[in-house]
Design an enzyme around this catalytic site. Structure first.
Site, mmCIF file in Angstrom:
data_model
loop_
_atom_site.group_PDB
_atom_site.id
_atom_site.type_symbol
_atom_site.label_atom_id
_atom_site.label_comp_id
_atom_site.label_asym_id
_atom_site.label_seq_id
_atom_site.Cartn_x
_atom_site.Cartn_y
_atom_site.Cartn_z
ATOM 1 N N HIS A 7 0.861 -1.185 0.000
ATOM 2 C CA HIS A 7 0.000 0.000 0.000
ATOM 3 C C HIS A 7 0.898 1.236 0.000
ATOM 4 O O HIS A 7 2.065 1.177 0.422
ATOM 5 C CB HIS A 7 -0.884 0.006 1.239
ATOM 6 N N GLU A 12 1.065 3.742 1.913
ATOM 7 C CA GLU A 12 1.588 4.075 3.239
ATOM 8 C C GLU A 12 2.766 3.189 3.623
ATOM 9 O O GLU A 12 3.799 3.685 4.079
ATOM 10 C CB GLU A 12 0.497 3.916 4.314
#
Length: 167
Positions: free
Chosen positions: A54, A56
């Site tokens: 992801h 992040e």
């Protein structure tokens, strides 16, 4: 120091890059305490190496490697979409001081929606959270992406139905 909108606009550029790569359009920017940019990243879990890629987690990994440390004390993370439970946990574990996100994620979010990870008594570190920065722009790219996916799926179903009829 630059504004939240400045860093979010950079995260949105990353989300657009993800979109162009047929990835769910989420972008992230990791910012050092002095305002310097440590990492920019976007989702790469659909076509990348693994499902954990992801925006992040990729940005956090790059930041930790570049600083040669396991925690990112006093850093800020800008993300175009409310983080999921996995990413909320990673943000906590990395000791991010400030999380700024754009669009809410009612289905998969874990900050102000869903499990509300930072409200859990077992959460050891809670970042300051700022929600809704450039929410409209961040939400629009997600809506456009999934609308396009629904159209593509509909076209594939129509093509399959045509093939079935021609047999």
């Amino acid at each position: 120091m630059e504004s939240d909108e400045y860093y979010m606009s950079l995260a949105l550029k990353e989300a657009k890059m993800a979109y162009s790569e047929d990835e769910v359009p989420v972008g992230a920017v990791l910012v050092a305490p002095d305002g310097g940019i440590l990492a920019v990243a976007h989702n790469s879990s659909e076509h990348g190496l693994h499902a954990l890629a992801h925006a992040e987690t990729v940005a956090l990994s790059i930041g930790a490697i570049s600083l040669e440390q396991k925690r990112l004390w006093d850093c800020s993370l800008y993300v175009t979409l409310e983080p999921c439970a996995m990413c909320a946990a990673a943000i906590s574990f990395m000791r991010i001081k400030r999380l700024v996100y754009g669009a809410a994620n009612p289905k998969g979010g874990a900050v102000e929606n869903g499990v509300r990870f930072y409200d859990s008594p077992t959460c050891n570190h809670r970042p300051e959270v700022v929600a809704g920065v450039m929410a409209k722009e961040c939400g629009e790219i997600m809506s456009k992406f999934f609308a396009q996916k629904r159209v593509e799926e509909g076209e594939e179903e129509s093509e399959e139905k045509e093939k079935d009829l021609s047999i």
